[in-house]
Design a protein around this motif. Structure first.
Motif, short mmCIF file in Angstrom:
data_model
loop_
_atom_site.label_atom_id
_atom_site.label_comp_id
_atom_site.label_asym_id
_atom_site.label_seq_id
_atom_site.Cartn_x
_atom_site.Cartn_y
_atom_site.Cartn_z
N MET A 193 0.83 -1.20 0.00
CA MET A 193 0.00 0.00 0.00
C MET A 193 0.86 1.25 0.00
N SER A 194 1.91 1.26 0.82
CA SER A 194 2.74 2.45 0.94
C SER A 194 3.53 2.72 -0.34
N ARG A 195 3.95 1.67 -1.02
CA ARG A 195 4.79 1.87 -2.20
C ARG A 195 3.98 2.33 -3.41
N ALA A 196 2.67 2.20 -3.36
CA ALA A 196 1.85 2.70 -4.46
C ALA A 196 2.02 4.21 -4.59
N VAL A 244 -5.63 5.79 8.95
CA VAL A 244 -6.65 4.83 8.50
C VAL A 244 -6.05 3.53 7.98
N GLY A 245 -4.73 3.43 7.95
CA GLY A 245 -4.09 2.24 7.41
C GLY A 245 -4.53 0.93 8.02
N PRO A 246 -4.50 0.81 9.36
CA PRO A 246 -4.90 -0.48 9.96
C PRO A 246 -6.30 -0.92 9.57
N GLU A 247 -7.25 -0.01 9.61
CA GLU A 247 -8.63 -0.37 9.23
C GLU A 247 -8.73 -0.68 7.75
N LEU A 248 -7.99 0.06 6.93
CA LEU A 248 -8.02 -0.16 5.50
C LEU A 248 -7.48 -1.55 5.15
N VAL A 249 -6.41 -1.96 5.82
CA VAL A 249 -5.84 -3.29 5.58
C VAL A 249 -6.82 -4.37 6.02
N ARG A 250 -7.46 -4.18 7.15
CA ARG A 250 -8.44 -5.17 7.61
C ARG A 250 -9.57 -5.32 6.61
N TRP A 251 -10.03 -4.18 6.06
CA TRP A 251 -11.12 -4.23 5.08
C TRP A 251 -10.66 -4.88 3.79
N TRP A 252 -9.45 -4.50 3.33
CA TRP A 252 -8.92 -5.01 2.07
C TRP A 252 -8.73 -6.52 2.11
N THR A 253 -8.29 -7.04 3.25
CA THR A 253 -8.00 -8.48 3.36
C THR A 253 -9.13 -9.26 4.01
N GLY A 254 -10.26 -8.61 4.21
CA GLY A 254 -11.40 -9.30 4.82
C GLY A 254 -11.14 -9.72 6.25
N GLY A 255 -10.32 -8.96 6.95
CA GLY A 255 -10.01 -9.27 8.35
C GLY A 255 -8.91 -10.30 8.53
N THR A 256 -8.35 -10.79 7.42
CA THR A 256 -7.30 -11.81 7.52
C THR A 256 -6.00 -11.23 8.07
N VAL A 257 -5.68 -10.00 7.66
CA VAL A 257 -4.46 -9.34 8.12
C VAL A 257 -4.84 -8.16 9.00
N THR A 258 -4.28 -8.11 10.20
CA THR A 258 -4.58 -7.03 11.14
C THR A 258 -3.27 -6.43 11.66
#
Length: 459
Positions: A278-281, A334-348
């Motif tokens: 995400m950060s490298r984008a 918002v990164g932590p919540e965005l990652v949770r949403w993007w991965t369906g809660g798999t990555v927190t």
């Protein structure tokens, strides 16, 4: 309107280079998305996975020029900017002759390895390749060699002020190759057919771009014979330093993932890699400008145009700050919540891991543009060896911290490495006169002026 577009996006202009790289990046993203979607579904994951493994070969073989193509491209661009066309032609002819020796040698070495010590490994791909894995590998080797010739032609286009034209041709080639491969695969083609299409496309593209180049600058083919040894000796130092740069990136990007997986297990890796992706984008968006500005910076340096150099440095760094400061703040919040949403809660990921990688993103966005501009003037020795050394130290520190911190150790290591590189590059740029107090003070004005030129509005 048409006349304005021609002026603003003419081949060789800064706006034209940025536009070409923007289109190239968009096409490459579309190609990746479509390729994953089609190939994984039609071939299945096992065959597609085998293809991905085999398709990494061209990337490694592309480094077989040992940095000479890029070093020669910079040298030729500077020579043309100083109206030393005979020197540029000598470099171009020597480069072509040198790679004509390297290409066949690479093919023969690859054939010996595939038929000999690597035969058992290649045979593992036979089920996915219909029993023709060795042939697929050799076709991909030929594809990589054709890619070297394509790079030589683009080096010439860069030198004669047609850099963006070359980028558009290569981008169109990528789109046509990929579309052809996807159509062939949907029609029932396998790995060999896909490899053959890519190889044929690159051969045709290299011929086309060379014809375009020599029609534009026929004098490039009139270089002095017997210049190969002298050119190799003259460009050896910057070429070797250029060849080291990919090693530094491998240590910085793949190294921490390998260490993290080995010491903390595979489950610890996604939290680090997903956030870093995400950060490298955002970083890729900012480096687009400094890469596009490379040919202009080479020419300005060759002519000793200090104002123009300062303007290009200001554009590169100013773009990075404008994009990455708000991006770093947003990612931290918002990164932590965005990652949770993007991965369906798999990555927190933890808040601290996200914050560390947001800092790494900001530091990376500052030093990479400077490194791109240094490479544009063949000053990569100023940072490439330090990059490798710092990358090795970083891996050692990360290895020590992973048992207690897990994925956070890799994130902190990334932030520390990028901070160290930002400091190192700032020092090198200052010593070369690329950064001075007056240039930094006037950076906002330069950025506004450049934006006005590109949009047609006066700031």
């Amino acid at each position: 309107m048409t006349g304005w577009l021609r002026r603003k996006f003419a081949p060789g202009s800064l706006a034209g280079n940025i536009g070409a790289h923007g289109v190239s990046q968009a096409v490459n993203l579309a190609v990746q998305f479509l390729s994953i979607a089609v190939l994984s579904r039609v071939w299945g994951l096992e065959t597609y996975g085998t293809w991905l493994i085999l398709f990494t070969l061209p990337a490694y073989l592309a480094m077989g020029d040992f940095g000479f193509v890029t070093a020669a491209a910079n040298d030729m661009t500077a020579a043309v900017a100083q109206d030393r066309k005979r020197d540029a032609a000598r470099s171009f002819v020597a480069l072509g002759r040198g790679m004509m020796l390297v290409g066949p040698a690479s093919f023969l070495i690859a054939w010996a390895l595939v038929a000999g010590p690597l035969a058992p490994l290649v045979a593992l791909a036979d089920p996915a390749a219909g029993g023709r894995a060795a042939l697929v590998v050799m076709v991909l080797v030929a594809f990589a060699i054709a890619g070297q010739q394509l790079a030589i032609a683009q080096a010439g286009m860069r030198a004669v002020g047609a850099y963006s034209t070359g980028i558009y041709v290569i981008t169109a080639l990528t789109a046509v190759e990929t579309a052809s491969v996807l159509i062939a695969v949907v029609a029932g083609g396998g790995l060999l057919e896909a490899a053959a299409i890519y190889c044929a496309g690159h051969v045709a593209g290299a011929i086309l771009l060379r014809v375009m180049l020599l029609r534009r600058a026929p004098w490039l083919a009139d270089g002095s014979p017997g210049a190969l040894r002298g050119e190799v000796a003259r460009l050896a130092a910057p070429a070797l330093a250029m060849a080291v740069v990919p090693l530094g990136y491998a240590l910085a990007l793949q190294g921490p993932v390998a260490v993290l997986g080995a010491l903390a297990g595979a489950a610890a890796v996604p939290a680090f890699t997903v956030v870093r992706t995400m950060s490298r984008a955002a970083v890729q968006l900012t480096t687009l400008v400094s890469v596009a500005a490379g040919p202009n910076f080479t020419a300005a340096s060759a002519r000793d145009e200090r104002e123009r150099q300062a303007e290009l440095v200001a554009l590169s760094l100013g773009t990075a700050l404008v994009v990455l400061v708000p991006a770093a703040i947003a990612l931290s919040v918002v990164g932590p919540e965005l990652v949770r949403w993007w991965t369906g809660g798999t990555v927190t990921p933890s808040v601290w891991l996200v914050a560390a990688l947001a800092a790494a993103m900001l530091f990376n966005g500052l030093w990479v543009p400077l490194s791109n501009l240094l490479m544009a003037v063949n000053r990569q020795q100023r940072f490439s060896y330090a990059f490798v050394a710092l990358g090795l130290v970083n891996l050692a520190v990360v290895a020590l911290l992973v048992p207690s911190l897990g994925a956070l150790a890799a994130a902190l290591g990334a932030a520390a490495l990028d901070a160290a590189m930002a400091l190192w590059l700032a020092l090198q740029a200052r010593r070369l006169g690329m950064l001075d107090t007056e240039a930094v003070r006037r950076a906002p004005h330069r950025l506004a002026a450049l934006a006005g030129r590109i949009t047609g509005r006066r700031p």
